[in-house]
Write a protein that holds these residues in place. Structure first.
Motif, PDB file in Angstrom:
ATOM      1  N   THR A 104     -58.516  43.650  34.660  1.00  0.00           N
ATOM      2  CA  THR A 104     -58.299  43.322  36.063  1.00  0.00           C
ATOM      3  C   THR A 104     -58.115  44.604  36.873  1.00  0.00           C
ATOM      4  OG1 THR A 104     -57.176  41.312  35.338  1.00  0.00           O
ATOM      5  CG2 THR A 104     -56.891  41.948  37.635  1.00  0.00           C
ATOM      6  N   VAL A 105     -58.592  44.583  38.120  1.00  0.00           N
ATOM      7  CA  VAL A 105     -58.468  45.728  39.024  1.00  0.00           C
ATOM      8  C   VAL A 105     -57.461  45.394  40.120  1.00  0.00           C
ATOM      9  CG1 VAL A 105     -59.689  47.309  40.552  1.00  0.00           C
ATOM     10  CG2 VAL A 105     -60.855  46.363  38.557  1.00  0.00           C
ATOM     11  N   TYR A 106     -56.517  46.328  40.355  1.00  0.00           N
ATOM     12  CA  TYR A 106     -55.465  46.133  41.356  1.00  0.00           C
ATOM     13  C   TYR A 106     -55.491  47.268  42.376  1.00  0.00           C
ATOM     14  CZ  TYR A 106     -53.463  42.954  37.867  1.00  0.00           C
ATOM     15  OH  TYR A 106     -53.264  41.948  36.968  1.00  0.00           O
ATOM     16  N   LYS A 107     -55.104  46.928  43.596  1.00  0.00           N
ATOM     17  CA  LYS A 107     -54.877  47.957  44.603  1.00  0.00           C
ATOM     18  C   LYS A 107     -53.464  48.491  44.425  1.00  0.00           C
ATOM     19  CE  LYS A 107     -54.578  48.857  49.571  1.00  0.00           C
ATOM     20  NZ  LYS A 107     -54.691  48.315  50.951  1.00  0.00           N
ATOM     21  N   GLY A 108     -53.306  49.800  44.635  1.00  0.00           N
ATOM     22  CA  GLY A 108     -51.989  50.405  44.527  1.00  0.00           C
ATOM     23  C   GLY A 108     -51.778  51.444  45.619  1.00  0.00           C
ATOM     24  N   ILE A 109     -50.522  51.701  45.928  1.00  0.00           N
ATOM     25  CA  ILE A 109     -50.168  52.743  46.895  1.00  0.00           C
ATOM     26  C   ILE A 109     -49.104  53.625  46.256  1.00  0.00           C
ATOM     27  CG2 ILE A 109     -49.274  53.263  49.191  1.00  0.00           C
ATOM     28  CD1 ILE A 109     -50.220  50.531  50.115  1.00  0.00           C
ATOM     29  N   LEU A 110     -49.430  54.903  46.085  1.00  0.00           N
ATOM     30  CA  LEU A 110     -48.491  55.840  45.484  1.00  0.00           C
ATOM     31  C   LEU A 110     -47.384  56.200  46.455  1.00  0.00           C
ATOM     32  CD1 LEU A 110     -51.060  58.180  43.673  1.00  0.00           C
ATOM     33  CD2 LEU A 110     -49.728  56.299  42.684  1.00  0.00           C
ATOM     34  N   SER A 111     -46.374  56.869  45.956  1.00  0.00           N
ATOM     35  CA  SER A 111     -45.206  57.202  46.786  1.00  0.00           C
ATOM     36  C   SER A 111     -45.563  58.095  47.960  1.00  0.00           C
ATOM     37  CB  SER A 111     -44.136  57.883  45.923  1.00  0.00           C
ATOM     38  OG  SER A 111     -44.668  59.047  45.299  1.00  0.00           O
ATOM     39  N   ASP A 112     -46.660  58.872  47.841  1.00  0.00           N
ATOM     40  CA  ASP A 112     -47.079  59.737  48.954  1.00  0.00           C
ATOM     41  C   ASP A 112     -47.990  59.019  49.936  1.00  0.00           C
ATOM     42  OD1 ASP A 112     -49.358  59.467  47.465  1.00  0.00           O
ATOM     43  OD2 ASP A 112     -49.663  61.614  47.112  1.00  0.00           O
ATOM     44  N   GLY A 113     -48.194  57.705  49.742  1.00  0.00           N
ATOM     45  CA  GLY A 113     -49.018  56.910  50.642  1.00  0.00           C
ATOM     46  C   GLY A 113     -50.482  56.837  50.266  1.00  0.00           C
ATOM     47  N   LYS A 114     -50.871  57.527  49.218  1.00  0.00           N
ATOM     48  CA  LYS A 114     -52.268  57.525  48.804  1.00  0.00           C
ATOM     49  C   LYS A 114     -52.637  56.189  48.170  1.00  0.00           C
ATOM     50  CE  LYS A 114     -55.576  60.021  45.898  1.00  0.00           C
ATOM     51  NZ  LYS A 114     -55.758  61.160  44.974  1.00  0.00           N
ATOM     52  N   GLU A 115     -53.769  55.604  48.604  1.00  0.00           N
ATOM     53  CA  GLU A 115     -54.234  54.338  48.065  1.00  0.00           C
ATOM     54  C   GLU A 115     -55.091  54.586  46.816  1.00  0.00           C
ATOM     55  OE1 GLU A 115     -54.598  51.274  51.766  1.00  0.00           O
ATOM     56  OE2 GLU A 115     -56.163  52.794  51.635  1.00  0.00           O
ATOM     57  N   ILE A 116     -54.902  53.753  45.830  1.00  0.00           N
ATOM     58  CA  ILE A 116     -55.639  53.871  44.574  1.00  0.00           C
ATOM     59  C   ILE A 116     -56.103  52.496  44.118  1.00  0.00           C
ATOM     60  CG2 ILE A 116     -54.465  55.962  43.766  1.00  0.00           C
ATOM     61  CD1 ILE A 116     -52.666  54.151  42.037  1.00  0.00           C
ATOM     62  N   ALA A 117     -57.062  52.492  43.208  1.00  0.00           N
ATOM     63  CA  ALA A 117     -57.490  51.270  42.528  1.00  0.00           C
ATOM     64  C   ALA A 117     -57.212  51.464  41.044  1.00  0.00           C
ATOM     65  CB  ALA A 117     -58.963  50.991  42.773  1.00  0.00           C
ATOM     66  N   VAL A 118     -56.536  50.505  40.428  1.00  0.00           N
ATOM     67  CA  VAL A 118     -56.120  50.627  39.027  1.00  0.00           C
ATOM     68  C   VAL A 118     -56.852  49.575  38.197  1.00  0.00           C
ATOM     69  CG1 VAL A 118     -54.202  50.538  37.400  1.00  0.00           C
ATOM     70  CG2 VAL A 118     -53.844  51.470  39.709  1.00  0.00           C
ATOM     71  N   LYS A 119     -57.623  50.042  37.221  1.00  0.00           N
ATOM     72  CA  LYS A 119     -58.249  49.107  36.281  1.00  0.00           C
ATOM     73  C   LYS A 119     -57.330  48.983  35.071  1.00  0.00           C
ATOM     74  CE  LYS A 119     -62.239  50.046  34.154  1.00  0.00           C
ATOM     75  NZ  LYS A 119     -63.701  50.061  33.923  1.00  0.00           N
ATOM     76  N   ARG A 120     -56.805  47.777  34.879  1.00  0.00           N
ATOM     77  CA  ARG A 120     -55.893  47.495  33.769  1.00  0.00           C
ATOM     78  C   ARG A 120     -56.675  46.769  32.691  1.00  0.00           C
ATOM     79  NH1 ARG A 120     -50.695  43.344  34.015  1.00  0.00           N
ATOM     80  NH2 ARG A 120     -49.433  44.322  32.357  1.00  0.00           N
ATOM     81  N   LEU A 121     -57.010  47.487  31.628  1.00  0.00           N
ATOM     82  CA  LEU A 121     -57.821  46.902  30.579  1.00  0.00           C
ATOM     83  C   LEU A 121     -57.030  45.841  29.830  1.00  0.00           C
ATOM     84  CD1 LEU A 121     -59.279  49.706  31.144  1.00  0.00           C
ATOM     85  CD2 LEU A 121     -60.230  49.409  28.862  1.00  0.00           C
ATOM     86  N   SER A 122     -57.743  44.813  29.396  1.00  0.00           N
ATOM     87  CA  SER A 122     -57.114  43.749  28.641  1.00  0.00           C
ATOM     88  C   SER A 122     -56.470  44.309  27.379  1.00  0.00           C
ATOM     89  CB  SER A 122     -58.162  42.691  28.258  1.00  0.00           C
ATOM     90  OG  SER A 122     -57.645  41.786  27.325  1.00  0.00           O
ATOM     91  N   ARG A 123     -55.297  43.801  27.038  1.00  0.00           N
ATOM     92  CA  ARG A 123     -54.579  44.295  25.862  1.00  0.00           C
ATOM     93  C   ARG A 123     -55.355  44.035  24.579  1.00  0.00           C
ATOM     94  NH1 ARG A 123     -48.144  43.008  26.852  1.00  0.00           N
ATOM     95  NH2 ARG A 123     -47.977  44.010  28.882  1.00  0.00           N
ATOM     96  N   LYS A 124     -56.191  43.016  24.589  1.00  0.00           N
ATOM     97  CA  LYS A 124     -56.944  42.678  23.389  1.00  0.00           C
ATOM     98  C   LYS A 124     -58.383  43.171  23.468  1.00  0.00           C
ATOM     99  CE  LYS A 124     -54.210  38.569  22.258  1.00  0.00           C
ATOM    100  NZ  LYS A 124     -54.245  37.124  21.985  1.00  0.00           N
ATOM    101  N   SER A 125     -58.708  43.975  24.493  1.00  0.00           N
ATOM    102  CA  SER A 125     -60.078  44.435  24.687  1.00  0.00           C
ATOM    103  C   SER A 125     -60.305  45.736  23.953  1.00  0.00           C
ATOM    104  CB  SER A 125     -60.364  44.622  26.187  1.00  0.00           C
ATOM    105  OG  SER A 125     -61.657  45.133  26.376  1.00  0.00           O
ATOM    106  N   TRP A 126     -60.571  45.637  22.638  1.00  0.00           N
ATOM    107  CA  TRP A 126     -60.805  46.864  21.867  1.00  0.00           C
ATOM    108  C   TRP A 126     -62.202  47.399  22.098  1.00  0.00           C
ATOM    109  CZ3 TRP A 126     -57.114  49.694  19.897  1.00  0.00           C
ATOM    110  CH2 TRP A 126     -55.850  49.099  19.854  1.00  0.00           C
ATOM    111  N   GLN A 127     -63.114  46.554  22.531  1.00  0.00           N
ATOM    112  CA  GLN A 127     -64.402  47.080  22.964  1.00  0.00           C
ATOM    113  C   GLN A 127     -64.199  47.837  24.271  1.00  0.00           C
ATOM    114  OE1 GLN A 127     -67.424  44.141  23.270  1.00  0.00           O
ATOM    115  NE2 GLN A 127     -69.069  45.619  23.470  1.00  0.00           N
TER     116      GLN A 127
END
Length: 663
Positions: A360-383
């Protein structure tokens, strides 16, 4: 005789059995046909009695007759420029000098008879021989070959625990071979996966490369082994610089651990008198190997995952140097999980940007205000873990206006996270395949997107310090920033090519239906021209507002490419244009773009332009365009595919081509 055999202990009996198995393997394997032979294309062929041909004959004879081969490896050069020949022979590290010499002699005779080219290589089970008119490390990076025996291995279904242990085991074995103090660059080992199951593995590198390059080569080989054989009971992958194999039975010769000469002597004496018993034992052993199937325990599985993740996280940042070796770098920092959780609201659903096959991909905002996109790989996704490693290693230092930037990554516990610059307009597919949003894409915006993708690909293919083939270019993987600048993303399937390498072949066909070039989908052959094909499809989709995959559902033609070709031949190419653009764009420019798109999707890769030509043609109104040939209307019938998702911005869909449908 019976009383004598009763006195033989277990070690001696094991020695007898292994001795007979080894003799059986050697006697039945040395004289079989080669696993694979490649007569590479080179500047010119040679004739038998030419200076090059005579030098080659002398070199091949020296490979198997010289003393250095007794150590299992021989690298030499023969003759003077311009007819100089480089050659090398590598024997499997567990075979005897006699078996090694016989194998190299046979392989040398075969390669001399069959290959008229100035570059060639042949693989047998126990050895490989290759020659070239150039030194080896300067002209070849990595090419995988697969013996037909892989297809004969039985499948293992529902064995995720087996796959986890196999990956961890082969990773550890690769370290053992690459960094062995003996410098033989060869290792065998075994590991238990249950009470009754054992995996046996073998890895080896040629000894004229560095330890780091050996490890890099084995890593590449394992990606191929993982793709072809991880759900099989065995598999083998060969390459020019390294080889890898695993089985559920012992296929290699292992030195006797107990050095008691008396026991070995007794074992040899008894072996001759107990042949019938051993034959029965061998038959029983074959039956046993077929029954070696049971699930890995949860505890062992968790231990293996933890070990693999720990290895990934060390060193804390990585890069690749010009020789393709892994080195430390401070370019790509690892972020703390707590920092990423805080930025994404603990991965809140309200910050979710998209969901895909690997996570899943999430939007994030760091403490300095910078916007990021975080790809969180599935815990069972060994491929997905393999794609994670590939992307971290590959694009850490790629910097271009038309490539999405990877700004960091994180590994902690079971979490595997990739952090990108945030793209507020998400992906191209959300615009061109949506009737309302498509109207926002005026012609100037579309043309800039077309040019941006082309420039990004040109950088990957020709202008970066690494030649990179993306392999999964599609609108989902083209992101749009705030100014609608196109940025190519998702390098999890990408591959690095050597300086003079033009094509490669794989059994692991990955990509998305509708965007894969026919030679890649049907034969696993990929190159810069397979990326050009994908680009041409996207260009035609941007102009028409129609999706290539699924176009057969319309009444116009079987595919979008067939529709464009039909209109082009009928002189009705303007009917191909998205109706929302009618009357608002220069028609000559539109026709020129359609023309370029058709050039990119021609069936023969040689007919397609490279990306430097595409960029020139797009930017010039005066450059003459050649007439396109018929495009590839069908790329085969796909039996396993993850359908494209409009929100799959950072993850890859995969397809495995099973059979080919005629056009």
């Amino acid at each position: 005789m019976r009383s004598h055999t009763r006195k033989i202990d277990k070690d001696a009996l094991s020695a007898i059995i292994f001795l007979m198995v080894s003799l059986f393997m050697i006697s039945t394997s040395v004289h079989v046909e080669p696993y694979y032979m490649s007569c590479d294309v080179s500047p010119t062929n040679y004739t038998q009695n030419s200076p090059f041909g005579n030098n080659l004959k002398s070199l091949l004879e020296s490979l198997w007759s010289n003393t250095p081969l007794r150590q299992g490896f021989n690298s030499t050069v023969f003759g003077n420029s311009p007819d100089q020949v480089y050659g090398r022979a590598l024997c499997r590290g567990d075979v005897t000098p006699e078996v090694c010499r016989d194998c190299v002699q046979k392989a040398s005779q075969e390669i001399m008879t069959v290959c008229p080219t100035q570059n060639a290589i042949i693989w047998h089970e126990f050895c490989q021989v290759q020659y070239s008119y150039r030194p080896f490390p300067s002209w070849d990076a990595y090419t995988a070959m697969f013996p037909d025996s892989n297809n004969n291995e039985e499948n293992i279904s529902g064995r995720d625990g087996f796959v986890v242990v196999l990956k961890n085991f082969m990773n550890s074995l690769s370290d053992k071979a690459a960094f062995n103090p003996s410098n033989l660059m060869f290792a065998t080992d075994k590991t238990k996966i249950s009470t009754n199951e054992t995996i046996y593995g073998l890895v080896q590198c040629t000894r004229d490369i560095s330890q780091n390059y050996c490890r890099t080569c084995l890593n590449n080989v394992f990606v191929e082994l993982d793709g072809c054989c991880k759900y099989h009971q065995g598999g083998t992958v060969f390459s020019r610089f390294c080889n890898m194999r695993f089985q559920l039975y012992q296929f290699y010769n292992e030195p006797t651990v107990n050095g008691n000469r008396k026991k070995i002597k007794v074992a040899i004496l008894v072996a001759g008198a107990t042949t019938s018993v051993l034959v029965v034992g061998l038959a029983a052993g074959c039956c046993v190997t077929r029954r070696l199937r049971s699930n890995r325990t949860r505890k062992d599985e968790e231990k293996s995952r933890s070990t693999l993740l720990h290895q990934l996280a060390n060193p804390p940042s990585v890069d690749i140097n010009q020789e393709g070796e892994f080195v430390s770098s401070q370019e790509l920092p690892f972020m703390e999980l707590a920092t990423i959780k805080a930025a994404t609201g603990n991965f809140s659903d309200s910050n979710k940007l998209g969901q895909g096959g690997f996570g899943t991909v999430y939007k994030g905002i760091l403490s300095d205000g910078k916007e990021i996109a975080v790809k969180r790989l599935s815990r069972k996704s060994w491929q997905g873990l393999e794609e994670f490693k590939n992307e971290v290693i590959l694009i850490a230092k790629l910097q271009h206006r038309n490539l999405v930037r990877l700004v960091g990554c994180g590994i902690e516990g079971e979490e595997k996270l990739l952090i990108y610059e945030y793209m507020p307009n998400k992906s191209l597919d959300l615009f061109i395949f949506d009737s309302e949003k498509r109207a926002e894409l005026h012609w100037d915006i579309r043309l800039n997107i077309i040019l941006g993708i082309a420039r990004g690909l040109l950088y990957l293919h020709e202008d970066s310090r690494l030649k990179i083939i993306h392999r999964d270019l599609k609108p989902n993987n083209v992101l749009l920033d705030q100014e609608m600048v196109a940025k190519i993303s998702d390098f999890g399937m990408a591959r690095i090519f050597g300086e003079n390498q033009n094509t490669a072949n794989t059994r692991r066909v990955v990509g998305t239906y509708g965007y894969m070039a026919p030679e890649y989908a049907m034969g696993g052959l990929f190159s810069v021209k397979s990326d050009v094909f994908s680009y041409g499809v996207i260009l035609l989709e941007i102009i028409s507002g129609k999706r290539n995959s699924g176009f057969y559902l319309t009444e116009h033609a079987q595919t979008l490419l067939a529709y464009a070709w039909r209109l082009w031949n009928e002189g009705k190419e303007l009917e191909f244009l998205d109706p929302s653009l009618a009357g608002s764009c220069p028609m000559a420019e539109v026709v020129r773009c359609i023309h370029i798109g058709l050039l990119c999707v021609q069936e023969d890769p040689e007919d397609r332009p490279n990306m430097s030509s595409v960029v020139v043609l797009l930017g010039s109104e005066s450059a003459t365009l050649p007439e396109p040939n018929q495009p590839a209307f069908s790329i085969g019938r796909v039996v396993h595919i993850e359908p494209p998702s409009s929100t799959d911005h950072f993850v890859n869909n995969q397809a495995t081509v099973s059979s080919i449908s005629p056009r």
